[in-house]
Scaffold this motif. Sequence first.
Motif, PDB file in Angstrom:
ATOM      1  N   GLN A   2       0.649  -1.216   0.007  1.00 19.29           N
ATOM      2  CA  GLN A   2       0.008  -0.091   0.016  1.00 19.29           C
ATOM      3  C   GLN A   2       0.949   1.403   0.020  1.00 19.29           C
ATOM      4  O   GLN A   2       1.870   1.399   0.886  1.00 19.29           O
ATOM      5  N   PHE A   3       0.497   2.376  -0.973  1.00 15.93           N
ATOM      6  CA  PHE A   3       1.393   3.399  -1.274  1.00 15.93           C
ATOM      7  C   PHE A   3       1.286   3.997   0.313  1.00 15.93           C
ATOM      8  O   PHE A   3       0.347   4.490   0.744  1.00 15.93           O
ATOM      9  N   VAL A   4       2.404   4.894   0.753  1.00 22.39           N
ATOM     10  CA  VAL A   4       2.484   5.457   1.776  1.00 22.39           C
ATOM     11  C   VAL A   4       2.624   7.038   1.529  1.00 22.39           C
ATOM     12  O   VAL A   4       1.839   8.015   1.760  1.00 22.39           O
ATOM     13  N   ASN A   5       3.925   7.377   0.929  1.00 24.97           N
ATOM     14  CA  ASN A   5       4.230   8.591   0.423  1.00 24.97           C
ATOM     15  C   ASN A   5       5.509   8.492  -0.275  1.00 24.97           C
ATOM     16  O   ASN A   5       5.901   7.448  -0.738  1.00 24.97           O
ATOM     17  N   SER A   6       5.851   9.721  -0.751  1.00 23.45           N
ATOM     18  CA  SER A   6       7.079   9.639  -1.841  1.00 23.45           C
ATOM     19  C   SER A   6       7.742  10.925  -1.520  1.00 23.45           C
ATOM     20  O   SER A   6       7.179  12.222  -1.026  1.00 23.45           O
ATOM     21  N   PHE A   7       8.990  11.138  -1.823  1.00 25.32           N
ATOM     22  CA  PHE A   7       9.891  12.344  -1.864  1.00 25.32           C
ATOM     23  C   PHE A   7      10.908  12.258  -3.113  1.00 25.32           C
ATOM     24  O   PHE A   7      11.188  11.450  -3.398  1.00 25.32           O
ATOM     25  N   GLY A   8      11.351  13.484  -3.363  1.00 27.84           N
ATOM     26  CA  GLY A   8      12.277  13.685  -4.407  1.00 27.84           C
ATOM     27  C   GLY A   8      11.728  14.404  -5.887  1.00 27.84           C
ATOM     28  O   GLY A   8      10.478  14.138  -6.051  1.00 27.84           O
ATOM     29  N   GLN A   9      12.491  14.834  -6.325  1.00 26.62           N
ATOM     30  CA  GLN A   9      12.244  15.412  -7.714  1.00 26.62           C
ATOM     31  C   GLN A   9      13.556  15.791  -8.655  1.00 26.62           C
ATOM     32  O   GLN A   9      14.585  15.726  -8.015  1.00 26.62           O
ATOM     33  N   LEU A  10      13.613  16.031  -9.806  1.00 26.26           N
ATOM     34  CA  LEU A  10      14.813  15.812 -10.857  1.00 26.26           C
ATOM     35  C   LEU A  10      15.141  17.428 -10.389  1.00 26.26           C
ATOM     36  O   LEU A  10      14.400  18.349 -10.491  1.00 26.26           O
ATOM     37  N   GLY A  11      16.404  17.389 -10.507  1.00 29.34           N
ATOM     38  CA  GLY A  11      17.060  18.618 -10.350  1.00 29.34           C
ATOM     39  C   GLY A  11      18.556  18.500 -10.172  1.00 29.34           C
ATOM     40  O   GLY A  11      19.270  17.631 -10.290  1.00 29.34           O
ATOM     41  N   LEU A  12      19.146  19.848 -10.019  1.00 35.14           N
ATOM     42  CA  LEU A  12      20.751  19.923  -9.967  1.00 35.14           C
ATOM     43  C   LEU A  12      21.233  20.510  -8.680  1.00 35.14           C
ATOM     44  O   LEU A  12      22.434  20.620  -8.224  1.00 35.14           O
ATOM     45  N   GLN A  13      20.262  20.697  -7.649  1.00 34.63           N
ATOM     46  CA  GLN A  13      20.523  21.218  -6.438  1.00 34.63           C
ATOM     47  C   GLN A  13      20.384  20.300  -5.387  1.00 34.63           C
ATOM     48  O   GLN A  13      19.886  19.118  -5.640  1.00 34.63           O
ATOM     49  N   THR A  14      21.137  20.670  -4.271  1.00 31.39           N
ATOM     50  CA  THR A  14      21.301  19.727  -3.217  1.00 31.39           C
ATOM     51  C   THR A  14      19.830  19.189  -2.826  1.00 31.39           C
ATOM     52  O   THR A  14      18.830  20.109  -2.606  1.00 31.39           O
ATOM     53  N   GLY A  15      19.562  17.969  -2.479  1.00 33.19           N
ATOM     54  CA  GLY A  15      18.393  17.421  -2.157  1.00 33.19           C
ATOM     55  C   GLY A  15      17.258  16.979  -3.430  1.00 33.19           C
ATOM     56  O   GLY A  15      16.460  16.190  -2.973  1.00 33.19           O
ATOM     57  N   THR A  16      17.969  17.448  -4.378  1.00 34.20           N
ATOM     58  CA  THR A  16      17.147  16.678  -5.673  1.00 34.20           C
ATOM     59  C   THR A  16      17.615  15.347  -6.200  1.00 34.20           C
ATOM     60  O   THR A  16      18.876  14.934  -5.693  1.00 34.20           O
ATOM     61  N   LEU A  17      17.156  14.796  -6.997  1.00 34.16           N
ATOM     62  CA  LEU A  17      17.567  13.438  -7.669  1.00 34.16           C
ATOM     63  C   LEU A  17      17.830  13.700  -9.030  1.00 34.16           C
ATOM     64  O   LEU A  17      17.116  14.059  -9.796  1.00 34.16           O
ATOM     65  N   ASN A  18      18.977  13.017  -9.527  1.00 30.03           N
ATOM     66  CA  ASN A  18      19.014  13.252 -10.943  1.00 30.03           C
ATOM     67  C   ASN A  18      19.467  11.712 -11.566  1.00 30.03           C
ATOM     68  O   ASN A  18      18.698  11.178 -12.419  1.00 30.03           O
ATOM     69  N   ARG A  19      20.103  10.829 -10.788  1.00 29.06           N
ATOM     70  CA  ARG A  19      20.313   9.181 -11.386  1.00 29.06           C
ATOM     71  C   ARG A  19      20.474   8.618 -10.040  1.00 29.06           C
ATOM     72  O   ARG A  19      21.487   7.898  -9.855  1.00 29.06           O
ATOM     73  N   PRO A  20      19.453   8.139  -9.392  1.00 23.70           N
ATOM     74  CA  PRO A  20      19.358   7.435  -8.178  1.00 23.70           C
ATOM     75  C   PRO A  20      19.587   6.232  -8.474  1.00 23.70           C
ATOM     76  O   PRO A  20      18.996   5.457  -9.547  1.00 23.70           O
ATOM     77  N   LYS A  21      20.420   5.650  -7.743  1.00 21.37           N
ATOM     78  CA  LYS A  21      20.731   4.039  -8.032  1.00 21.37           C
ATOM     79  C   LYS A  21      20.430   3.138  -6.761  1.00 21.37           C
ATOM     80  O   LYS A  21      19.416   2.483  -6.816  1.00 21.37           O
ATOM     81  N   GLY A  22      21.322   3.267  -5.574  1.00 22.74           N
ATOM     82  CA  GLY A  22      21.085   2.508  -4.325  1.00 22.74           C
ATOM     83  C   GLY A  22      20.498   3.199  -3.334  1.00 22.74           C
ATOM     84  O   GLY A  22      20.396   4.433  -3.396  1.00 22.74           O
ATOM     85  N   ILE A  23      19.974   2.164  -2.321  1.00 22.78           N
ATOM     86  CA  ILE A  23      19.243   2.819  -1.248  1.00 22.78           C
ATOM     87  C   ILE A  23      19.501   1.976  -0.151  1.00 22.78           C
ATOM     88  O   ILE A  23      19.671   0.587  -0.221  1.00 22.78           O
ATOM     89  N   ALA A  24      19.641   2.285   1.090  1.00 20.69           N
ATOM     90  CA  ALA A  24      19.845   1.556   2.416  1.00 20.69           C
ATOM     91  C   ALA A  24      19.421   2.612   3.533  1.00 20.69           C
ATOM     92  O   ALA A  24      19.497   3.814   3.372  1.00 20.69           O
ATOM     93  N   ALA A  25      19.046   1.734   4.793  1.00 22.39           N
ATOM     94  CA  ALA A  25      18.930   2.731   5.869  1.00 22.39           C
ATOM     95  C   ALA A  25      19.509   2.506   7.103  1.00 22.39           C
ATOM     96  O   ALA A  25      20.218   1.361   7.234  1.00 22.39           O
ATOM     97  N   ASP A  26      20.122   3.379   7.992  1.00 26.41           N
ATOM     98  CA  ASP A  26      20.797   2.990   9.135  1.00 26.41           C
ATOM     99  C   ASP A  26      19.766   2.845  10.337  1.00 26.41           C
ATOM    100  O   ASP A  26      18.630   2.728  10.133  1.00 26.41           O
ATOM    101  N   THR A  27      20.300   2.556  11.647  1.00 23.22           N
ATOM    102  CA  THR A  27      19.453   2.036  12.475  1.00 23.22           C
ATOM    103  C   THR A  27      18.621   3.142  12.769  1.00 23.22           C
ATOM    104  O   THR A  27      17.542   2.750  13.761  1.00 23.22           O
ATOM    105  N   ASP A  28      18.991   4.399  12.561  1.00 18.35           N
ATOM    106  CA  ASP A  28      18.008   5.395  12.941  1.00 18.35           C
ATOM    107  C   ASP A  28      16.859   5.748  11.973  1.00 18.35           C
ATOM    108  O   ASP A  28      15.961   6.489  12.114  1.00 18.35           O
ATOM    109  N   GLY A  29      17.000   5.051  11.040  1.00 16.92           N
ATOM    110  CA  GLY A  29      15.929   5.079   9.961  1.00 16.92           C
ATOM    111  C   GLY A  29      16.008   5.959   8.938  1.00 16.92           C
ATOM    112  O   GLY A  29      15.400   6.421   7.977  1.00 16.92           O
TER     113      GLY A  29
END
Length: 330
Positions: A234-261
């Motif tokens: 079930q869909f919960v939410n999403s974040f991110g958009q195309l861009g060249l500034q900090t915090g945007t995404l351009n060619r996202p590849k891998g993802i992982a999470a630390d113990t703080d989430g």
Amino acid sequence: MTIRRARARCFFLAASFLPVSAQAVTPARATVEYLRTIPSVKEFTKPRSFFSKLLNWVAGPPDDKPEIVRPYSTTHDSWGRLLVADPGQKGVHIYDFEKRKYQFLKGPRGRAFESPIDVACDTNDDIYVTDSVRRQVYVFDVKGRFLRMIGGAQLLRPTGMVMDRAARRLYLTDTLRHQVMVFGLDGSLIRAIGRRGAGPGEFNFPTALTLSAGKLYVVDSMNFRIQAFTPDGQFVNSFGQLGLQTGTLNRPKGIAADTDGNLYVADALFETVQVFDPEGRLLYYFGSTGTKPGQFQLPTGISITERNVIYVADSLNRRVQVFQYRRLAQ
């Protein structure tokens, strides 16, 4: 291409005391330190005891072992072994640091890997490998003996994986189906999540995924966003958009999470790892373009252990770099 730089906070290498910059966007609550680079196979397997050296002198050194060529993803098993999927070498490198042993997994006899993309382990330390060309998930036991295949005609281009060990489920991104496939460990298909599109819960070439705090996070690469789902899709939410500034995404590849989430997203164009909180707010990022420690050229997969040791597949630098996440005292 430029990335807007936030005020820099400098951290230091745990091993060699060279600086690696982590750019803090919010008030710093943690650090990321560079630890080391995984040694080459030649260096790792170099004989160290007198008798091993004597045997090599008498009988000659063993056959050359395959070096890391184009690492794409990493994982660990319960023994602490590091597994590296390497499509450039068409195999999986297995480093046993405790026993100082190395193994190279080429695939089952007669069905060798063509393009191993991701690797995962279950509670038995069975090894799961996606092959995007052969359109299969191969399963091996802890010693590398072939057990079975998952997928078959149901898959078009299997890429990223994450294992829900408690529920005994394998979540798999099928990039050309534009879906997340959920399998039981016996190979039975439980469900398919999503379809092609740009709406909530839809995908455009998903590539990787991770589980954290009861949510499934998926890299929706060509929609330039991260989507979150419940484990049953079930869909919960999403974040991110195309861009060249900090915090945007351009060619996202891998993802992982630390113990703080916190969520770590490797971006192959920015050649950084950006770190977001579970709501998608950027906390900080680390890395830059280059070949020095802490720099990347085409970072792809990322994995994080229960002790918050971070492994980044630095693809074009032909190496895996190791970092440590540490929470600061408040």
